[in-house]
Write a protein that holds these residues in place. Structure first.
Motif, PDB file in Angstrom:
ATOM      1  N   UNK A   1     -20.956  -0.709  17.546  1.00 44.14           N
ATOM      2  CA  UNK A   1     -20.137  -0.207  18.832  1.00 44.14           C
ATOM      3  C   UNK A   1     -21.021   0.872  19.513  1.00 44.14           C
ATOM      4  N   UNK A   2     -22.181   0.575  19.768  1.00 44.51           N
ATOM      5  CA  UNK A   2     -23.047   1.438  20.434  1.00 44.51           C
ATOM      6  C   UNK A   2     -23.975   0.682  21.418  1.00 44.51           C
ATOM      7  N   UNK A   3     -24.613   1.350  22.265  1.00 45.33           N
ATOM      8  CA  UNK A   3     -25.574   0.989  23.367  1.00 45.33           C
ATOM      9  C   UNK A   3     -26.862   0.661  22.349  1.00 45.33           C
ATOM     10  N   UNK A   4     -27.620  -0.359  22.783  1.00 49.60           N
ATOM     11  CA  UNK A   4     -28.870  -0.716  22.413  1.00 49.60           C
ATOM     12  C   UNK A   4     -29.981  -1.228  23.195  1.00 49.60           C
ATOM     13  N   UNK A   5     -31.052  -1.460  22.775  1.00 47.16           N
ATOM     14  CA  UNK A   5     -32.075  -2.188  23.513  1.00 47.16           C
ATOM     15  C   UNK A   5     -33.163  -2.537  22.423  1.00 47.16           C
ATOM     16  N   UNK A   6     -33.678  -3.663  22.831  1.00 46.24           N
ATOM     17  CA  UNK A   6     -34.806  -4.495  22.089  1.00 46.24           C
ATOM     18  C   UNK A   6     -36.155  -4.127  22.855  1.00 46.24           C
ATOM     19  N   UNK A   7     -36.857  -3.339  22.135  1.00 46.28           N
ATOM     20  CA  UNK A   7     -37.948  -2.802  22.697  1.00 46.28           C
ATOM     21  C   UNK A   7     -39.349  -3.818  22.127  1.00 46.28           C
ATOM     22  N   UNK A   8     -39.819  -4.583  23.177  1.00 49.34           N
ATOM     23  CA  UNK A   8     -40.753  -5.590  22.884  1.00 49.34           C
ATOM     24  C   UNK A   8     -42.127  -4.946  22.329  1.00 49.34           C
ATOM     25  N   UNK A   9     -42.331  -3.700  22.762  1.00 52.95           N
ATOM     26  CA  UNK A   9     -43.526  -3.159  22.440  1.00 52.95           C
ATOM     27  C   UNK A   9     -43.428  -2.040  21.425  1.00 52.95           C
TER      28      UNK A   9
ATOM     29  N   UNK B   1     -35.136  -4.753  26.630  1.00 50.06           N
ATOM     30  CA  UNK B   1     -34.057  -5.515  27.091  1.00 50.06           C
ATOM     31  C   UNK B   1     -32.882  -4.615  26.801  1.00 50.06           C
ATOM     32  N   UNK B   2     -31.851  -4.262  27.856  1.00 53.12           N
ATOM     33  CA  UNK B   2     -30.829  -3.410  27.490  1.00 53.12           C
ATOM     34  C   UNK B   2     -29.455  -4.067  27.321  1.00 53.12           C
ATOM     35  N   UNK B   3     -28.775  -3.433  26.615  1.00 53.37           N
ATOM     36  CA  UNK B   3     -27.398  -4.061  26.415  1.00 53.37           C
ATOM     37  C   UNK B   3     -26.369  -3.610  27.665  1.00 53.37           C
TER      38      UNK B   3
ATOM     39  N   UNK C   1     -38.788  -4.252  18.154  1.00 60.02           N
ATOM     40  CA  UNK C   1     -37.661  -3.494  17.559  1.00 60.02           C
ATOM     41  C   UNK C   1     -36.519  -3.215  18.368  1.00 60.02           C
ATOM     42  N   UNK C   2     -35.376  -2.999  17.434  1.00 62.52           N
ATOM     43  CA  UNK C   2     -34.153  -2.807  17.857  1.00 62.52           C
ATOM     44  C   UNK C   2     -33.713  -1.507  17.831  1.00 62.52           C
ATOM     45  N   UNK C   3     -33.513  -0.735  18.931  1.00 58.72           N
ATOM     46  CA  UNK C   3     -33.067   0.602  19.376  1.00 58.72           C
ATOM     47  C   UNK C   3     -31.658   0.702  19.419  1.00 58.72           C
ATOM     48  N   UNK C   4     -30.912   1.117  18.217  1.00 60.81           N
ATOM     49  CA  UNK C   4     -29.581   0.838  18.138  1.00 60.81           C
ATOM     50  C   UNK C   4     -28.858   2.352  18.245  1.00 60.81           C
ATOM     51  N   UNK C   5     -27.899   2.632  18.879  1.00 62.19           N
ATOM     52  CA  UNK C   5     -27.066   3.958  19.012  1.00 62.19           C
ATOM     53  C   UNK C   5     -28.172   5.135  19.537  1.00 62.19           C
ATOM     54  N   UNK C   6     -27.973   5.337  20.692  1.00 58.76           N
ATOM     55  CA  UNK C   6     -28.905   6.432  21.363  1.00 58.76           C
ATOM     56  C   UNK C   6     -28.698   7.622  21.063  1.00 58.76           C
TER      57      UNK C   6
END
Length: 139
Positions: free
Chosen positions: A47-55, A64-66, A91-96
């Motif tokens: 239920x949160x925003x996330x991004x995939x951080x390729x580095x 890549x942003x949700x 890395x998946x950065x989930x829930x800012x």
């Protein structure tokens, strides 16, 4: 029709070898679907925003942003289009707010005969998305 299948190891940052999930996902699945299976695998509410951080760095340019703004890369892109390679780490950065970081390693890329749903093939340990609040603090 042959398609690529990615075998990935995913673990929450700071848990080392105690907690992880191995997942398999086909290349025609999107990063959004990858996030979905990771949330499901760790029993998180999605239920949160996330991004995939390729580095591997939060809030980096290479992500890549949700919920992309302007011309930011979107998570609505297939794994094949991202161009993952064996041994790659991201890395998946989930829930800012809570800043969950899930480390992902591409263990293997295989050619398979047909597409399959993303699945969890190995599971170890548990984490709590929202650790229980200790009621004794209030009495």
């Amino acid at each position: 029709m042959m398609c690529k299948q990615y075998s990935m190891k995913v673990y929450p940052d700071g848990k080392g070898r105690e907690v992880y999930r191995n997942i398999e996902i086909c290349g025609n699945n999107t990063l959004d679907q990858l996030c979905g299976i990771i949330m499901y695998a760790f029993d998180f509410l999605d239920e949160h925003l996330y991004e995939f951080c390729m580095n591997n760095r939060a809030y980096s340019e290479n992500a890549y942003q949700s919920c992309p703004e302007y011309d930011e890369p979107s998570t609505d892109i297939t794994l094949d289009e991202v161009g993952l390679s064996k041994g790659q780490k991201f890395t998946l950065h989930y829930d800012f707010g809570d800043d969950w970081m899930f480390r992902i390693t591409v263990m293997k890329i295989s050619e398979v005969q047909e597409e399959s749903e993303p699945r969890i093939v190995k599971s170890k340990g548990e984490i709590q998305q929202y650790p229980e609040i200790d009621d004794s603090l209030f009495y």
